[in-house]
Design a protein around this motif. Structure first.
Motif, mmCIF file in Angstrom:
data_model
loop_
_atom_site.group_PDB
_atom_site.id
_atom_site.type_symbol
_atom_site.label_atom_id
_atom_site.label_comp_id
_atom_site.label_asym_id
_atom_site.label_seq_id
_atom_site.Cartn_x
_atom_site.Cartn_y
_atom_site.Cartn_z
ATOM 1 N N LEU A 212 0.828 -1.205 0.000
ATOM 2 C CA LEU A 212 0.000 0.000 0.000
ATOM 3 C C LEU A 212 0.865 1.259 0.000
ATOM 4 C CD1 LEU A 212 -2.880 -0.923 2.498
ATOM 5 C CD2 LEU A 212 -3.042 -0.651 0.014
ATOM 6 N N LEU A 213 1.960 1.230 0.742
ATOM 7 C CA LEU A 213 2.859 2.380 0.783
ATOM 8 C C LEU A 213 3.489 2.639 -0.584
ATOM 9 C CD1 LEU A 213 4.126 4.462 2.749
ATOM 10 C CD2 LEU A 213 6.037 2.895 2.983
ATOM 11 N N GLU A 214 3.872 1.575 -1.274
ATOM 12 C CA GLU A 214 4.447 1.743 -2.608
ATOM 13 C C GLU A 214 3.400 2.257 -3.592
ATOM 14 O OE1 GLU A 214 7.634 1.487 -3.574
ATOM 15 O OE2 GLU A 214 8.053 1.248 -1.447
ATOM 16 N N LEU A 215 2.151 1.811 -3.437
ATOM 17 C CA LEU A 215 1.076 2.330 -4.289
ATOM 18 C C LEU A 215 0.883 3.835 -4.068
ATOM 19 C CD1 LEU A 215 -1.763 -0.378 -4.182
ATOM 20 C CD2 LEU A 215 -0.266 0.198 -6.088
ATOM 21 N N LEU A 216 0.869 4.251 -2.804
ATOM 22 C CA LEU A 216 0.716 5.675 -2.500
ATOM 23 C C LEU A 216 1.885 6.487 -3.043
ATOM 24 C CD1 LEU A 216 -0.621 5.566 1.176
ATOM 25 C CD2 LEU A 216 -1.854 6.396 -0.839
ATOM 26 N N ARG A 217 3.081 5.960 -2.903
ATOM 27 C CA ARG A 217 4.263 6.674 -3.399
ATOM 28 C C ARG A 217 4.224 6.821 -4.913
ATOM 29 N NH1 ARG A 217 9.145 5.704 -5.530
ATOM 30 N NH2 ARG A 217 8.672 3.499 -5.723
ATOM 31 N N GLU A 218 3.865 5.752 -5.611
ATOM 32 C CA GLU A 218 3.811 5.803 -7.068
ATOM 33 C C GLU A 218 2.673 6.701 -7.549
ATOM 34 O OE1 GLU A 218 5.308 4.791 -10.853
ATOM 35 O OE2 GLU A 218 6.106 4.601 -8.812
ATOM 36 N N ALA A 219 1.531 6.631 -6.889
ATOM 37 C CA ALA A 219 0.408 7.493 -7.266
ATOM 38 C C ALA A 219 0.756 8.962 -7.039
ATOM 39 C CB ALA A 219 -0.836 7.113 -6.469
ATOM 40 N N GLY A 220 1.407 9.266 -5.909
ATOM 41 C CA GLY A 220 1.796 10.641 -5.635
ATOM 42 C C GLY A 220 2.808 11.173 -6.623
ATOM 43 N N ALA A 221 3.692 10.296 -7.133
ATOM 44 C CA ALA A 221 4.702 10.730 -8.097
ATOM 45 C C ALA A 221 4.097 10.969 -9.472
ATOM 46 C CB ALA A 221 5.809 9.677 -8.196
ATOM 47 N N ARG A 222 3.032 10.253 -9.827
ATOM 48 C CA ARG A 222 2.454 10.375 -11.167
ATOM 49 C C ARG A 222 1.407 11.479 -11.261
ATOM 50 N NH1 ARG A 222 6.386 8.661 -12.016
ATOM 51 N NH2 ARG A 222 7.037 6.494 -12.207
ATOM 52 N N LEU A 223 0.783 11.819 -10.144
ATOM 53 C CA LEU A 223 -0.223 12.882 -10.161
ATOM 54 C C LEU A 223 0.448 14.249 -10.221
ATOM 55 C CD1 LEU A 223 -2.703 11.493 -7.485
ATOM 56 C CD2 LEU A 223 -3.121 11.689 -9.941
ATOM 57 N N PRO A 224 -0.284 15.301 -10.623
ATOM 58 C CA PRO A 224 0.271 16.658 -10.566
ATOM 59 C C PRO A 224 0.781 16.988 -9.169
ATOM 60 C CG PRO A 224 -1.794 16.659 -11.781
ATOM 61 C CD PRO A 224 -1.626 15.275 -11.212
ATOM 62 N N THR A 225 1.776 17.877 -9.087
ATOM 63 C CA THR A 225 2.517 18.097 -7.846
ATOM 64 C C THR A 225 1.619 18.353 -6.644
ATOM 65 O OG1 THR A 225 4.331 19.009 -9.147
ATOM 66 C CG2 THR A 225 4.348 19.453 -6.780
ATOM 67 N N LYS A 226 0.724 19.338 -6.734
ATOM 68 C CA LYS A 226 -0.109 19.690 -5.588
ATOM 69 C C LYS A 226 -1.073 18.558 -5.225
ATOM 70 C CE LYS A 226 0.138 24.666 -6.414
ATOM 71 N NZ LYS A 226 -0.628 25.912 -6.679
ATOM 72 N N VAL A 227 -1.651 17.939 -6.240
ATOM 73 C CA VAL A 227 -2.564 16.825 -5.992
ATOM 74 C C VAL A 227 -1.796 15.633 -5.426
ATOM 75 C CG1 VAL A 227 -4.250 15.265 -7.031
ATOM 76 C CG2 VAL A 227 -4.066 17.615 -7.838
ATOM 77 N N GLY A 228 -0.586 15.383 -5.935
ATOM 78 C CA GLY A 228 0.201 14.253 -5.467
ATOM 79 C C GLY A 228 0.593 14.373 -4.009
ATOM 80 N N GLN A 229 0.968 15.596 -3.562
ATOM 81 C CA GLN A 229 1.308 15.789 -2.160
ATOM 82 C C GLN A 229 0.111 15.529 -1.261
ATOM 83 O OE1 GLN A 229 2.829 19.777 -2.064
ATOM 84 N NE2 GLN A 229 4.830 19.206 -2.897
ATOM 85 N N THR A 230 -1.057 16.037 -1.673
ATOM 86 C CA THR A 230 -2.278 15.814 -0.891
ATOM 87 C C THR A 230 -2.632 14.335 -0.844
ATOM 88 O OG1 THR A 230 -3.072 17.987 -1.583
ATOM 89 C CG2 THR A 230 -4.689 16.481 -0.640
ATOM 90 N N MET A 231 -2.477 13.674 -1.995
ATOM 91 C CA MET A 231 -2.793 12.252 -2.087
ATOM 92 C C MET A 231 -1.903 11.435 -1.140
ATOM 93 S SD MET A 231 -4.401 9.704 -3.514
ATOM 94 C CE MET A 231 -4.168 7.949 -3.774
ATOM 95 N N GLY A 232 -0.604 11.756 -1.101
ATOM 96 C CA GLY A 232 0.313 11.008 -0.256
ATOM 97 C C GLY A 232 0.019 11.174 1.222
ATOM 98 N N ILE A 233 -0.260 12.419 1.659
ATOM 99 C CA ILE A 233 -0.492 12.692 3.077
ATOM 100 C C ILE A 233 -1.862 12.166 3.522
ATOM 101 C CG2 ILE A 233 -0.721 14.502 4.815
ATOM 102 C CD1 ILE A 233 1.218 16.165 3.108
ATOM 103 N N VAL A 234 -2.905 12.640 2.836
ATOM 104 C CA VAL A 234 -4.265 12.273 3.228
ATOM 105 C C VAL A 234 -4.508 10.774 3.018
ATOM 106 C CG1 VAL A 234 -6.725 12.661 2.785
ATOM 107 C CG2 VAL A 234 -5.123 14.581 2.736
#
Length: 505
Positions: free
Chosen positions: A349-371
Protein backbone atom coordinates in the motif's frame (compact mmCIF):
# COMPACT_ATOMS: atom_id res chain seq x y z
CA UNK A 1 27.14 -6.56 -23.73
CA UNK A 2 28.66 -4.29 -26.31
CA UNK A 3 28.51 -5.18 -29.97
CA UNK A 4 31.27 -3.71 -32.06
CA UNK A 5 30.00 -1.68 -34.99
CA UNK A 6 30.99 -2.68 -38.49
CA UNK A 7 32.65 0.03 -40.58
CA UNK A 8 30.13 1.84 -42.72
CA UNK A 9 30.49 1.69 -46.47
CA UNK A 10 31.09 5.08 -47.99
CA UNK A 11 28.11 6.15 -50.06
CA UNK A 12 28.26 6.50 -53.85
CA UNK A 13 27.91 10.05 -55.14
CA UNK A 14 24.63 10.90 -56.87
CA UNK A 15 26.00 14.15 -58.28
CA UNK A 16 25.99 15.75 -60.78
CA UNK A 17 22.23 15.44 -61.14
CA UNK A 18 19.34 17.54 -62.40
CA UNK A 19 17.46 19.52 -59.76
CA UNK A 20 14.11 17.95 -60.75
CA UNK A 21 15.58 14.46 -60.30
CA UNK A 22 17.14 15.37 -56.94
CA UNK A 23 13.85 16.79 -55.70
CA UNK A 24 11.97 13.65 -56.74
CA UNK A 25 14.49 11.37 -54.97
CA UNK A 26 14.25 13.32 -51.72
CA UNK A 27 10.45 13.49 -51.80
CA UNK A 28 10.30 9.71 -52.32
CA UNK A 29 12.75 9.12 -49.45
CA UNK A 30 10.66 11.27 -47.11
CA UNK A 31 7.37 9.68 -48.21
CA UNK A 32 6.03 13.00 -49.51
CA UNK A 33 6.61 14.83 -46.21
CA UNK A 34 5.20 18.38 -46.69
CA UNK A 35 7.77 19.78 -44.22
CA UNK A 36 10.56 19.22 -46.76
CA UNK A 37 10.89 22.59 -48.51
CA UNK A 38 12.59 23.42 -51.82
CA UNK A 39 13.44 26.95 -53.00
CA UNK A 40 14.76 27.46 -56.53
CA UNK A 41 16.86 30.39 -57.72
CA UNK A 42 18.81 31.47 -60.76
CA UNK A 43 22.13 32.97 -59.74
CA UNK A 44 24.92 33.86 -62.23
CA UNK A 45 22.95 32.07 -64.93
CA UNK A 46 23.04 28.82 -62.94
CA UNK A 47 20.09 26.94 -61.47
CA UNK A 48 20.28 26.63 -57.69
CA UNK A 49 18.04 24.82 -55.19
CA UNK A 50 17.96 25.28 -51.42
CA UNK A 51 16.24 22.51 -49.46
CA UNK A 52 15.62 21.84 -45.77
CA UNK A 53 13.01 20.67 -43.25
CA UNK A 54 11.35 23.86 -42.06
CA UNK A 55 10.59 22.97 -38.40
CA UNK A 56 14.20 21.83 -37.89
CA UNK A 57 15.85 25.13 -38.78
CA UNK A 58 15.87 28.78 -37.73
CA UNK A 59 14.16 30.56 -40.65
CA UNK A 60 15.15 34.06 -39.52
CA UNK A 61 18.85 33.15 -39.48
CA UNK A 62 18.61 31.45 -42.88
CA UNK A 63 16.93 34.45 -44.45
CA UNK A 64 19.49 36.89 -43.15
CA UNK A 65 22.70 34.87 -43.26
CA UNK A 66 22.18 32.53 -46.23
CA UNK A 67 19.37 33.30 -48.65
CA UNK A 68 19.90 37.05 -48.92
CA UNK A 69 23.67 36.76 -49.64
CA UNK A 70 22.89 33.95 -52.12
CA UNK A 71 20.45 35.95 -54.25
CA UNK A 72 22.84 38.93 -54.20
CA UNK A 73 25.81 36.80 -55.28
CA UNK A 74 25.67 38.33 -58.80
CA UNK A 75 26.86 41.65 -57.39
CA UNK A 76 30.25 40.12 -56.52
CA UNK A 77 31.08 39.51 -60.15
CA UNK A 78 32.23 35.96 -59.39
CA UNK A 79 31.25 32.73 -61.07
CA UNK A 80 28.95 30.69 -58.84
CA UNK A 81 30.58 27.41 -57.82
CA UNK A 82 30.66 25.42 -54.60
CA UNK A 83 34.07 26.85 -53.76
CA UNK A 84 33.14 30.49 -54.36
CA UNK A 85 29.86 29.96 -52.51
CA UNK A 86 31.59 28.58 -49.40
CA UNK A 87 34.17 31.37 -49.49
CA UNK A 88 31.54 34.09 -49.90
CA UNK A 89 29.11 32.70 -47.30
CA UNK A 90 31.35 31.03 -44.70
CA UNK A 91 28.73 31.00 -41.90
CA UNK A 92 28.41 27.98 -39.60
CA UNK A 93 31.36 26.05 -41.05
CA UNK A 94 29.96 24.87 -44.41
CA UNK A 95 30.88 21.44 -45.77
CA UNK A 96 29.95 19.28 -48.75
CA UNK A 97 27.98 16.05 -49.15
CA UNK A 98 27.78 13.52 -51.98
CA UNK A 99 25.84 10.59 -50.47
CA UNK A 100 22.02 10.60 -50.39
CA UNK A 101 21.95 8.87 -46.96
CA UNK A 102 24.30 11.51 -45.57
CA UNK A 103 22.02 14.22 -46.90
CA UNK A 104 18.92 12.58 -45.39
CA UNK A 105 20.56 12.37 -41.96
CA UNK A 106 21.77 15.96 -42.26
CA UNK A 107 18.26 17.24 -43.00
CA UNK A 108 16.99 15.53 -39.85
CA UNK A 109 19.47 17.35 -37.61
CA UNK A 110 18.81 20.82 -38.99
CA UNK A 111 21.12 21.22 -41.99
CA UNK A 112 20.31 23.42 -44.97
CA UNK A 113 21.59 22.21 -48.36
CA UNK A 114 22.43 24.26 -51.45
CA UNK A 115 22.88 22.42 -54.73
CA UNK A 116 24.16 24.17 -57.82
CA UNK A 117 23.10 22.22 -60.89
CA UNK A 118 25.92 20.24 -62.55
CA UNK A 119 28.19 20.51 -59.48
CA UNK A 120 29.65 17.28 -58.04
CA UNK A 121 28.64 17.98 -54.41
CA UNK A 122 25.97 19.77 -52.39
CA UNK A 123 26.97 22.43 -49.86
CA UNK A 124 25.46 22.15 -46.38
CA UNK A 125 25.11 24.67 -43.55
CA UNK A 126 23.97 23.98 -39.98
CA UNK A 127 21.02 26.15 -38.93
CA UNK A 128 19.42 23.77 -36.42
CA UNK A 129 16.73 25.27 -34.19
CA UNK A 130 17.34 24.12 -30.64
CA UNK A 131 14.29 23.86 -28.39
CA UNK A 132 15.13 23.90 -24.69
CA UNK A 133 13.70 25.12 -21.42
CA UNK A 134 15.43 27.67 -19.25
CA UNK A 135 17.57 26.75 -16.27
CA UNK A 136 15.38 25.67 -13.38
CA UNK A 137 15.63 24.34 -9.86
CA UNK A 138 16.50 20.66 -9.41
CA UNK A 139 13.44 18.56 -8.52
CA UNK A 140 14.59 15.03 -7.65
CA UNK A 141 17.75 16.14 -5.79
CA UNK A 142 16.59 19.16 -3.84
CA UNK A 143 18.93 20.68 -1.25
CA UNK A 144 18.78 23.68 1.09
CA UNK A 145 22.31 25.04 0.67
CA UNK A 146 24.32 25.36 -2.53
CA UNK A 147 23.54 26.01 -6.23
CA UNK A 148 19.93 25.37 -7.16
CA UNK A 149 20.12 25.04 -10.97
CA UNK A 150 19.77 21.73 -12.74
CA UNK A 151 20.72 20.34 -16.13
CA UNK A 152 18.34 20.87 -19.06
CA UNK A 153 17.64 18.92 -22.25
CA UNK A 154 20.07 21.16 -24.17
CA UNK A 155 23.50 19.56 -24.45
CA UNK A 156 25.14 22.89 -25.29
CA UNK A 157 23.69 24.48 -22.15
CA UNK A 158 24.80 21.56 -20.01
CA UNK A 159 28.34 21.74 -21.39
CA UNK A 160 28.37 25.48 -20.82
CA UNK A 161 27.36 24.99 -17.16
CA UNK A 162 30.10 22.40 -16.63
CA UNK A 163 32.66 24.72 -18.25
CA UNK A 164 31.43 27.51 -16.03
CA UNK A 165 31.86 25.38 -12.89
CA UNK A 166 35.25 23.92 -13.90
CA UNK A 167 37.31 26.73 -15.42
CA UNK A 168 40.32 24.65 -16.36
CA UNK A 169 42.07 23.97 -19.68
CA UNK A 170 42.45 20.36 -18.52
CA UNK A 171 38.70 19.77 -18.84
CA UNK A 172 38.01 17.47 -21.79
CA UNK A 173 34.60 17.04 -23.46
CA UNK A 174 35.10 14.18 -25.91
CA UNK A 175 32.46 13.83 -28.62
CA UNK A 176 30.62 10.63 -29.62
CA UNK A 177 27.65 9.79 -31.85
CA UNK A 178 25.51 6.92 -30.56
CA UNK A 179 22.48 5.42 -32.31
CA UNK A 180 22.02 4.05 -35.82
CA UNK A 181 18.39 5.03 -36.41
CA UNK A 182 18.33 8.21 -34.30
CA UNK A 183 21.92 9.35 -33.60
CA UNK A 184 22.51 11.51 -30.53
CA UNK A 185 25.46 13.58 -29.44
CA UNK A 186 27.22 12.26 -26.33
CA UNK A 187 30.06 13.91 -24.43
CA UNK A 188 32.62 12.12 -22.27
CA UNK A 189 33.77 14.62 -19.63
CA UNK A 190 36.92 14.31 -17.53
CA UNK A 191 39.95 16.17 -16.23
CA UNK A 192 42.92 15.13 -18.33
CA UNK A 193 45.36 15.77 -15.48
CA UNK A 194 43.31 13.75 -12.94
CA UNK A 195 41.27 10.98 -14.58
CA UNK A 196 42.82 7.52 -14.60
CA UNK A 197 43.86 6.59 -18.15
CA UNK A 198 42.51 3.03 -17.81
CA UNK A 199 39.10 4.38 -16.79
CA UNK A 200 39.06 6.81 -19.71
CA UNK A 201 39.99 4.09 -22.18
CA UNK A 202 37.39 1.69 -20.76
CA UNK A 203 34.57 4.24 -20.96
CA UNK A 204 35.67 5.38 -24.43
CA UNK A 205 35.65 1.79 -25.68
CA UNK A 206 32.19 1.07 -24.25
CA UNK A 207 30.75 4.20 -25.88
CA UNK A 208 32.40 3.52 -29.24
CA UNK A 209 31.36 -0.12 -29.42
CA UNK A 210 27.77 0.40 -28.30
CA UNK A 211 25.58 -0.76 -31.20
CA UNK A 212 21.97 0.35 -30.64
CA UNK A 213 19.26 2.02 -32.72
CA UNK A 214 18.78 4.91 -30.31
CA UNK A 215 19.54 6.12 -26.81
CA UNK A 216 16.57 7.85 -25.21
CA UNK A 217 18.31 9.36 -22.19
CA UNK A 218 21.48 9.35 -20.08
CA UNK A 219 19.79 6.94 -17.67
CA UNK A 220 19.17 4.50 -20.54
CA UNK A 221 22.75 4.85 -21.83
CA UNK A 222 24.01 4.19 -18.30
CA UNK A 223 22.18 0.86 -18.24
CA UNK A 224 23.64 -0.17 -21.60
CA UNK A 225 27.27 0.33 -20.56
CA UNK A 226 27.22 -0.68 -16.89
CA UNK A 227 29.44 -3.56 -15.85
CA UNK A 228 26.44 -5.79 -15.10
CA UNK A 229 22.84 -5.34 -16.21
CA UNK A 230 21.49 -8.29 -14.21
CA UNK A 231 21.57 -6.84 -10.72
CA UNK A 232 19.51 -4.37 -8.73
CA UNK A 233 22.25 -1.97 -7.63
CA UNK A 234 23.05 1.05 -9.84
CA UNK A 235 26.73 1.08 -10.81
CA UNK A 236 26.97 4.62 -12.19
CA UNK A 237 25.88 7.71 -10.27
CA UNK A 238 23.09 9.57 -12.11
CA UNK A 239 22.50 13.23 -11.23
CA UNK A 240 20.57 16.25 -12.46
CA UNK A 241 22.73 18.65 -10.43
CA UNK A 242 25.65 20.31 -12.29
CA UNK A 243 27.48 21.01 -9.00
CA UNK A 244 27.40 17.32 -8.02
CA UNK A 245 28.50 16.37 -11.55
CA UNK A 246 31.41 18.87 -11.47
CA UNK A 247 32.37 17.81 -7.94
CA UNK A 248 32.75 14.20 -9.07
CA UNK A 249 34.79 15.26 -12.11
CA UNK A 250 37.26 17.16 -9.92
CA UNK A 251 37.67 14.01 -7.79
CA UNK A 252 39.08 12.22 -10.84
CA UNK A 253 35.89 10.52 -12.03
CA UNK A 254 34.46 10.48 -15.56
CA UNK A 255 31.14 12.05 -16.56
CA UNK A 256 28.82 11.52 -19.52
CA UNK A 257 26.27 13.99 -20.92
CA UNK A 258 23.67 13.06 -23.54
CA UNK A 259 21.72 15.24 -25.94
CA UNK A 260 18.08 15.80 -24.88
CA UNK A 261 18.76 14.43 -21.39
CA UNK A 262 18.27 16.59 -18.27
CA UNK A 263 20.78 14.52 -16.30
CA UNK A 264 24.28 13.12 -16.54
CA UNK A 265 26.10 10.25 -14.89
CA UNK A 266 29.54 9.80 -13.38
CA UNK A 267 31.75 6.74 -12.95
CA UNK A 268 33.28 4.84 -11.31
CA UNK A 269 30.82 4.84 -8.42
CA UNK A 270 30.73 2.94 -5.14
CA UNK A 271 27.91 1.86 -2.87
CA UNK A 272 28.80 4.72 -0.53
CA UNK A 273 28.88 7.45 -3.20
CA UNK A 274 25.09 7.15 -3.50
CA UNK A 275 24.80 8.31 0.11
CA UNK A 276 26.92 11.43 -0.43
CA UNK A 277 25.42 14.85 -1.07
CA UNK A 278 27.11 18.08 -2.15
CA UNK A 279 25.17 19.73 0.68
CA UNK A 280 27.60 18.00 3.07
CA UNK A 281 30.33 20.28 1.69
CA UNK A 282 28.34 23.48 2.18
CA UNK A 283 27.77 22.81 5.89
CA UNK A 284 30.24 22.86 8.74
CA UNK A 285 32.17 19.60 8.80
CA UNK A 286 30.49 18.48 12.05
CA UNK A 287 26.99 18.90 10.56
CA UNK A 288 28.06 17.36 7.25
CA UNK A 289 29.49 14.32 9.03
CA UNK A 290 26.34 13.94 11.13
CA UNK A 291 24.07 13.97 8.08
CA UNK A 292 26.25 11.50 6.22
CA UNK A 293 26.32 9.09 9.18
CA UNK A 294 22.55 9.58 9.55
CA UNK A 295 22.05 8.37 5.97
CA UNK A 296 24.07 5.23 6.63
CA UNK A 297 22.00 4.49 9.75
CA UNK A 298 18.79 5.22 7.81
CA UNK A 299 19.82 2.75 5.09
CA UNK A 300 20.15 -0.07 7.64
CA UNK A 301 16.87 0.93 9.35
CA UNK A 302 15.03 0.90 6.02
CA UNK A 303 16.39 -2.53 5.09
CA UNK A 304 16.17 -4.31 8.45
CA UNK A 305 13.38 -2.81 10.58
CA UNK A 306 10.31 -4.41 8.99
CA UNK A 307 11.97 -7.85 8.43
CA UNK A 308 13.13 -7.85 12.07
CA UNK A 309 9.56 -7.10 13.23
CA UNK A 310 8.22 -10.02 11.18
CA UNK A 311 10.98 -12.39 12.40
CA UNK A 312 10.47 -11.43 16.05
CA UNK A 313 6.70 -11.93 15.99
CA UNK A 314 6.95 -15.18 14.05
CA UNK A 315 9.80 -16.95 15.84
CA UNK A 316 11.99 -14.90 18.20
CA UNK A 317 9.55 -13.49 20.80
CA UNK A 318 12.35 -13.49 23.39
CA UNK A 319 14.21 -10.55 21.79
CA UNK A 320 11.25 -8.23 22.43
CA UNK A 321 11.03 -6.58 25.88
CA UNK A 322 8.03 -7.77 27.89
CA UNK A 323 6.22 -4.42 28.05
CA UNK A 324 6.55 -3.88 24.30
CA UNK A 325 5.49 -7.48 23.64
CA UNK A 326 2.31 -6.89 25.66
CA UNK A 327 1.56 -3.74 23.63
CA UNK A 328 2.12 -5.59 20.37
CA UNK A 329 -0.11 -8.44 21.52
CA UNK A 330 -2.92 -6.03 22.43
CA UNK A 331 -2.65 -4.25 19.07
CA UNK A 332 -2.80 -7.56 17.22
CA UNK A 333 -5.78 -9.04 19.08
CA UNK A 334 -8.20 -8.32 16.26
CA UNK A 335 -5.76 -9.01 13.39
CA UNK A 336 -6.53 -12.41 11.82
CA UNK A 337 -3.46 -12.53 9.55
CA UNK A 338 0.10 -13.64 10.21
CA UNK A 339 2.77 -10.89 10.47
CA UNK A 340 4.13 -11.52 6.96
CA UNK A 341 0.76 -10.84 5.36
CA UNK A 342 0.10 -7.58 7.17
CA UNK A 343 3.72 -6.43 6.60
CA UNK A 344 3.57 -7.12 2.86
CA UNK A 345 0.10 -5.53 2.68
CA UNK A 346 1.28 -2.29 4.30
CA UNK A 347 4.51 -2.19 2.27
CA UNK A 348 2.51 -2.72 -0.92
CA UNK A 349 0.00 0.00 0.00
CA UNK A 350 2.86 2.38 0.78
CA UNK A 351 4.45 1.74 -2.61
CA UNK A 352 1.08 2.33 -4.29
CA UNK A 353 0.72 5.68 -2.50
CA UNK A 354 4.26 6.67 -3.40
CA UNK A 355 3.81 5.80 -7.07
CA UNK A 356 0.41 7.49 -7.27
CA UNK A 357 1.80 10.64 -5.64
CA UNK A 358 4.70 10.73 -8.10
CA UNK A 359 2.45 10.38 -11.17
CA UNK A 360 -0.22 12.88 -10.16
CA UNK A 361 0.27 16.66 -10.57
CA UNK A 362 2.52 18.10 -7.85
CA UNK A 363 -0.11 19.69 -5.59
CA UNK A 364 -2.56 16.82 -5.99
CA UNK A 365 0.20 14.25 -5.47
CA UNK A 366 1.31 15.79 -2.16
CA UNK A 367 -2.28 15.81 -0.89
CA UNK A 368 -2.79 12.25 -2.09
CA UNK A 369 0.31 11.01 -0.26
CA UNK A 370 -0.49 12.69 3.08
CA UNK A 371 -4.27 12.27 3.23
CA UNK A 372 -4.23 8.84 1.59
CA UNK A 373 -1.64 7.52 4.03
CA UNK A 374 -3.54 8.77 7.08
CA UNK A 375 -6.96 7.63 5.89
CA UNK A 376 -5.88 4.20 4.67
CA UNK A 377 -3.69 3.55 7.72
CA UNK A 378 -6.44 4.47 10.17
CA UNK A 379 -9.04 2.49 8.24
CA UNK A 380 -6.76 -0.58 8.10
CA UNK A 381 -6.29 -0.52 11.90
CA UNK A 382 -10.02 -0.06 12.63
CA UNK A 383 -10.91 -2.84 10.19
CA UNK A 384 -8.50 -5.22 11.94
CA UNK A 385 -6.31 -5.73 8.87
CA UNK A 386 -3.13 -4.59 10.60
CA UNK A 387 -1.79 -3.32 13.90
CA UNK A 388 -0.96 0.29 14.67
CA UNK A 389 2.57 -0.67 15.79
CA UNK A 390 3.33 -2.15 12.35
CA UNK A 391 2.17 1.10 10.75
CA UNK A 392 4.80 2.93 12.80
CA UNK A 393 7.46 0.38 11.78
CA UNK A 394 6.62 0.58 8.07
CA UNK A 395 6.43 4.39 8.18
CA UNK A 396 9.89 4.56 9.80
CA UNK A 397 11.31 2.25 7.12
CA UNK A 398 9.80 4.39 4.37
CA UNK A 399 11.08 7.66 5.87
CA UNK A 400 14.55 6.16 6.25
CA UNK A 401 14.64 5.18 2.56
CA UNK A 402 13.70 8.72 1.49
CA UNK A 403 16.85 10.18 3.12
CA UNK A 404 19.00 8.76 0.30
CA UNK A 405 20.13 11.54 -2.10
CA UNK A 406 20.01 9.16 -5.07
CA UNK A 407 16.48 8.30 -6.24
CA UNK A 408 17.64 5.10 -7.98
CA UNK A 409 19.50 3.87 -4.90
CA UNK A 410 16.50 4.67 -2.68
CA UNK A 411 14.34 2.52 -4.94
CA UNK A 412 16.89 -0.29 -4.65
CA UNK A 413 16.73 -0.14 -0.84
CA UNK A 414 12.93 -0.34 -0.86
CA UNK A 415 12.95 -3.36 -3.19
CA UNK A 416 15.49 -5.21 -1.03
CA UNK A 417 13.02 -5.13 1.89
CA UNK A 418 10.52 -7.46 0.22
CA UNK A 419 12.73 -10.59 -0.12
CA UNK A 420 14.11 -9.96 3.38
CA UNK A 421 10.55 -9.86 4.79
CA UNK A 422 9.80 -13.19 3.10
CA UNK A 423 13.03 -14.75 4.42
CA UNK A 424 12.22 -13.46 7.91
CA UNK A 425 8.75 -15.04 7.78
CA UNK A 426 10.09 -18.46 6.83
CA UNK A 427 13.39 -18.62 8.73
CA UNK A 428 13.30 -15.82 11.29
CA UNK A 429 16.49 -13.95 12.15
CA UNK A 430 18.52 -16.70 10.46
CA UNK A 431 16.75 -15.84 7.21
CA UNK A 432 17.63 -12.14 7.63
CA UNK A 433 21.28 -13.03 8.30
CA UNK A 434 21.27 -15.26 5.21
CA UNK A 435 19.78 -12.45 3.09
CA UNK A 436 22.26 -9.83 4.32
CA UNK A 437 25.16 -12.27 3.77
CA UNK A 438 23.98 -12.84 0.21
CA UNK A 439 23.81 -9.04 -0.38
CA UNK A 440 27.34 -8.56 0.98
CA UNK A 441 28.73 -11.34 -1.22
CA UNK A 442 26.84 -9.92 -4.21
CA UNK A 443 28.17 -6.38 -3.69
CA UNK A 444 31.70 -7.72 -3.15
CA UNK A 445 31.55 -9.14 -6.66
CA UNK A 446 30.10 -5.99 -8.23
CA UNK A 447 32.27 -3.55 -10.15
CA UNK A 448 31.80 -0.05 -11.52
CA UNK A 449 33.89 0.64 -14.61
CA UNK A 450 36.07 -2.25 -13.50
CA UNK A 451 36.57 -0.83 -9.98
CA UNK A 452 35.40 -2.62 -6.78
CA UNK A 453 31.93 -1.53 -5.68
CA UNK A 454 32.66 -1.59 -1.92
CA UNK A 455 35.89 0.40 -1.90
CA UNK A 456 37.21 1.71 0.55
CA UNK A 457 35.92 -1.22 2.66
CA UNK A 458 37.04 -3.73 0.05
CA UNK A 459 39.84 -3.43 -0.80
CA UNK A 460 40.54 -1.66 2.47
CA UNK A 461 41.55 2.00 2.14
CA UNK A 462 41.46 3.38 5.69
CA UNK A 463 42.82 6.76 4.59
CA UNK A 464 39.69 7.28 2.47
CA UNK A 465 37.24 6.81 5.35
CA UNK A 466 37.16 10.57 6.03
CA UNK A 467 35.99 11.15 2.46
CA UNK A 468 33.27 8.49 2.51
CA UNK A 469 31.81 7.84 5.97
CA UNK A 470 32.34 11.28 7.52
CA UNK A 471 33.84 14.68 6.80
CA UNK A 472 36.94 16.40 8.12
CA UNK A 473 37.80 20.13 8.03
CA UNK A 474 38.93 21.33 4.62
CA UNK A 475 42.45 22.07 5.80
CA UNK A 476 42.75 18.36 6.67
CA UNK A 477 41.47 17.24 3.25
CA UNK A 478 44.61 17.91 1.26
CA UNK A 479 44.44 14.63 -0.67
CA UNK A 480 41.97 13.11 -3.06
CA UNK A 481 40.43 9.71 -2.48
CA UNK A 482 42.77 6.91 -3.50
CA UNK A 483 39.75 4.71 -4.24
CA UNK A 484 39.28 6.28 -7.71
CA UNK A 485 43.01 6.14 -8.53
CA UNK A 486 43.45 9.71 -9.81
CA UNK A 487 46.77 10.66 -11.41
CA UNK A 488 47.48 13.18 -8.66
CA UNK A 489 46.44 12.49 -5.07
CA UNK A 490 47.54 15.80 -3.59
CA UNK A 491 45.13 18.74 -3.79
CA UNK A 492 47.12 21.32 -1.85
CA UNK A 493 49.77 21.64 0.85
CA UNK A 494 48.42 20.73 4.28
CA UNK A 495 51.17 22.73 5.99
CA UNK A 496 50.22 25.93 4.17
CA UNK A 497 46.55 25.32 4.91
CA UNK A 498 47.21 25.09 8.66
CA UNK A 499 48.97 28.44 8.77
CA UNK A 500 46.90 31.33 10.11
CA UNK A 501 47.52 34.48 8.11
CA UNK A 502 46.34 37.51 10.02
CA UNK A 503 47.21 41.12 9.35
CA UNK A 504 49.87 42.26 11.80
CA UNK A 505 48.61 44.88 14.13
Amino acid sequence: MWKKQKPKNKGISIFPIKIDTLEKILIDKFEGNPDLKFSRYTVSNRNVVVFFIDYQIDMASIQQSLLQPLVEFDKNGKKLTNETLMNSIPVNSPSTSVDIEEILNGLLIGKVYIYIEDEKTAVDYIFAKKESRSLEKAETESIVLGPQISFTESLSKNMNIVRWLIKSPDLVLEEFKIGKVSPKDVRLVYMKSLANDDDVQTMRQRLKELDVDEVEDAIVLKQYIEDSQNNLFPQFDITERPDRFAYNITKGKLGVLVENSPSGFTAPATLFSFLESTEDLYMRWQAGSFLRILRFVAMFISILLTPTYVAALTYQYAIIPTQILISIGQSRVSVPFPPIFEALLLEFLLELLREAGARLPTKVGQTMGIVGGIVIGQAAVEAGLTSNILIIVVAMSALASFTTPSYLFGTTIRLIRFPLIILAAFFGLIGIVFGITFLIIHTLRLKSLGRPYLVPLYPLQIKDFNKVFFRTPFNHSSKRARSYRPKFIKRFSSKDADQIRDIDE
